[in-house]
Write a protein that holds these residues in place. Structure first.
Motif, mmCIF file in Angstrom:
data_model
loop_
_atom_site.group_PDB
_atom_site.id
_atom_site.type_symbol
_atom_site.label_atom_id
_atom_site.label_comp_id
_atom_site.label_asym_id
_atom_site.label_seq_id
_atom_site.Cartn_x
_atom_site.Cartn_y
_atom_site.Cartn_z
ATOM 1 N N GLU A 95 1.877 -0.805 5.008
ATOM 2 C CA GLU A 95 1.825 -2.153 4.442
ATOM 3 C C GLU A 95 0.885 -3.045 5.255
ATOM 4 O OE1 GLU A 95 5.742 -3.867 4.148
ATOM 5 O OE2 GLU A 95 6.533 -2.077 3.167
ATOM 6 N N THR A 130 -6.330 4.497 5.206
ATOM 7 C CA THR A 130 -5.627 5.212 4.144
ATOM 8 C C THR A 130 -4.550 6.069 4.794
ATOM 9 O OG1 THR A 130 -7.682 5.292 2.877
ATOM 10 C CG2 THR A 130 -5.908 6.750 2.165
ATOM 11 N N MET A 186 0.851 -1.180 0.000
ATOM 12 C CA MET A 186 0.000 0.000 0.000
ATOM 13 C C MET A 186 0.893 1.239 0.000
ATOM 14 S SD MET A 186 -2.866 1.503 -0.043
ATOM 15 C CE MET A 186 -4.187 0.358 0.188
ATOM 16 N N THR A 226 -9.348 -0.502 13.320
ATOM 17 C CA THR A 226 -9.537 -1.492 12.276
ATOM 18 C C THR A 226 -10.448 -2.618 12.712
ATOM 19 O OG1 THR A 226 -7.569 -2.735 12.952
ATOM 20 C CG2 THR A 226 -7.269 -1.034 11.264
ATOM 21 N N ASP A 264 -5.133 -2.009 4.014
ATOM 22 C CA ASP A 264 -6.417 -2.470 3.495
ATOM 23 C C ASP A 264 -7.589 -1.877 4.277
ATOM 24 O OD1 ASP A 264 -5.582 -3.953 5.703
ATOM 25 O OD2 ASP A 264 -6.667 -5.753 5.090
ATOM 26 N N THR A 265 -7.328 -1.288 5.463
ATOM 27 C CA THR A 265 -8.414 -0.732 6.269
ATOM 28 C C THR A 265 -8.215 0.748 6.618
ATOM 29 O OG1 THR A 265 -7.316 -1.554 8.257
ATOM 30 C CG2 THR A 265 -9.047 -2.941 7.311
#
Length: 112
Positions: free
Chosen positions: A46, A53, A1, A106, A50-51
């Motif tokens: 990294e 930004t 990411m 998260t 996914d949860t």
């Protein structure tokens, strides 16, 4: 990411009017602890990308964003959720400390 460089327009559109969780690292090139935090922040992106930004703000290049957030000391990590500041950590800390902080936002069972 990837970690995105935050602009003034991005701050208004992606953070203040945004949904979800965003992490913003405020830093400066001349700040030793900020440089030490960079690889930690990259690893966090990294692990949590996914949860959450992830954004970067160089306070010397974007003083208007730092001012809008009331940044007085760096490095400074601010956590936004649905356009509101929900947490903040000032200073350099071990990666595990940042991981504990971010994991609060998260967990879908946490209403933070």
């Amino acid at each position: 990411m990837t970690i995105q460089t935050l602009t003034a327009d991005g701050f208004k559109n992606d953070i203040l009017a945004g949904n979800g969780v965003q992490a913003i690292r405020f830093w400066a090139e001349w700040c030793g602890p900020c440089r030490m935090m960079k690889p930690i922040y990259q690893k966090l992106a990294e692990n949590f990308g996914d949860t959450i930004t992830f954004y970067d703000v160089n306070i010397d290049l974007s003083p208007e964003i730092a001012s809008a957030c009331g940044i007085a000391s760096i490095p400074n990590l601010m956590i936004f959720k649905d356009g509101n500041v929900v947490d903040q950590m000032v200073g350099l800390a071990p990666q595990s400390t940042y991981e504990r902080l971010l994991s609060q936002y998260t967990n879908p069972n946490n209403a933070a």
